[in-house]
Design a protein around this motif. Structure first.
Motif, mmCIF file in Angstrom:
data_model
loop_
_atom_site.group_PDB
_atom_site.id
_atom_site.type_symbol
_atom_site.label_atom_id
_atom_site.label_comp_id
_atom_site.label_asym_id
_atom_site.label_seq_id
_atom_site.Cartn_x
_atom_site.Cartn_y
_atom_site.Cartn_z
ATOM 1 N N ALA A 90 0.836 -1.195 0.000
ATOM 2 C CA ALA A 90 0.000 0.000 0.000
ATOM 3 C C ALA A 90 0.871 1.246 0.000
ATOM 4 C CB ALA A 90 -0.934 0.015 1.208
ATOM 5 N N ARG A 116 -2.535 -0.789 -3.797
ATOM 6 C CA ARG A 116 -3.537 -0.127 -2.972
ATOM 7 C C ARG A 116 -3.010 1.240 -2.567
ATOM 8 N NH1 ARG A 116 -7.857 -2.274 -0.414
ATOM 9 N NH2 ARG A 116 -8.732 -1.240 1.415
ATOM 10 N N THR A 249 -7.907 0.771 -5.268
ATOM 11 C CA THR A 249 -7.165 -0.429 -5.657
ATOM 12 C C THR A 249 -6.991 -0.385 -7.173
ATOM 13 O OG1 THR A 249 -9.224 -1.697 -5.767
ATOM 14 C CG2 THR A 249 -7.954 -1.820 -3.732
#
Length: 257
Positions: A90, A116, A249
């Motif tokens: 992420a 992400r 995403t």
């Protein structure tokens, strides 16, 4: 790389302490990510514990305020992250995208380095109704007009086949993170120069405009006018000032022909 944040960074570590309720929302948005690149990390607010974090920030004066034991940090800009493709689970950016010289390039970098992306920003239409801006400093709304706020962030993180969600993040009455809207029911706090020094919106305005606005606010508080107009805010637990958490995403790459 010139340190353009040097004049904004004084007191960040003290005044920009992460609020646990906002941190909880960010933690939830990160989901199961085990590795996180925190872009525009500054003094280290909201870096999630229990995950491997790399902090990235262009400002040595901001990085110098990171506490002992903080995640490792590198000096670099959001538009050219020194991180390989898909190096992290992420990418995180908290109240920073509006500082990036090329927000589109920076958001593309977030997509490149992680599938992400989690970005905390704000909706300027909602923020413009905040009493501090509407009554005293409308210049803040004008200064923010060209910044990378929620619509530009959503557009910059949208990909074919991907997903983007936007959540409202209410500001608690006793918010510990001294960003622009933190003192919405504690107006006296805006009169303190050290608190304003940790808020970039004040730095973007002429000093004379800020000084005049604070004088009017001081007079309104002393004369009871602020409480006559907004005193009901003192009894609220939280309020929506426009802060928004964008979670995206990335879509799968197209299949080869």
């Amino acid at each position: 790389m010139r340190d353009v944040y040097a004049g904004l960074s004084t007191g960040y570590a003290q005044r920009r302490r992460p609020d646990p309720r906002i941190a909880e929302r960010i933690e939830a948005a990160l989901g199961t990510a085990r590795t996180v690149v925190n872009v525009g990390a500054g003094a280290g607010s909201y870096e999630p514990p229990g995950r491997r974090v790399l902090a990235v920030d262009p400002s040595p004066s901001m990085l110098a305020q990171r506490p002992a034991g903080a995640a490792p940090a590198v000096r670099a800009s959001a538009e050219a992250l020194p991180v390989a493709d898909d190096a992290a689970d992420a990418a995180l950016a908290v109240l920073t995208v509006h500082h990036w010289p090329d927000a589109g390039a920076g958001l593309a970098e977030l997509r490149r380095i992680a599938p992400r992306q989690v970005v905390l920003t704000w909706d300027p239409d909602v923020m413009a109704r905040f009493w501090l801006i509407a009554d005293h400093l409308p210049g803040i709304a004008a200064a923010e007009a060209g910044l990378a706020t929620v619509d530009r962030v959503v557009a910059g993180l949208s990909t074919p086949g991907g997903s983007v969600t936007v959540e409202t993040v209410p500001v608690p009455a006793d918010c510990t993170d001294g960003f622009l809207g933190a003192y919405w029911n504690r107006p006296e706090c805006y009169l303190a120069p050290d608190r304003r020094a940790a808020i970039s919106a004040f730095a973007r305005l002429p000093a004379t405009a800020v000084r005049d606005a604070m004088r009017r606010l001081s007079d309104d508080l002393a004369g009871g006018r602020w409480d006559a107009r907004h005193g009901q805010l003192r009894g609220l637990a939280s309020i929506d000032l426009g802060y928004r958490l964008v979670t995206a995403t990335r879509g799968a790459p197209p299949a080869p022909p």
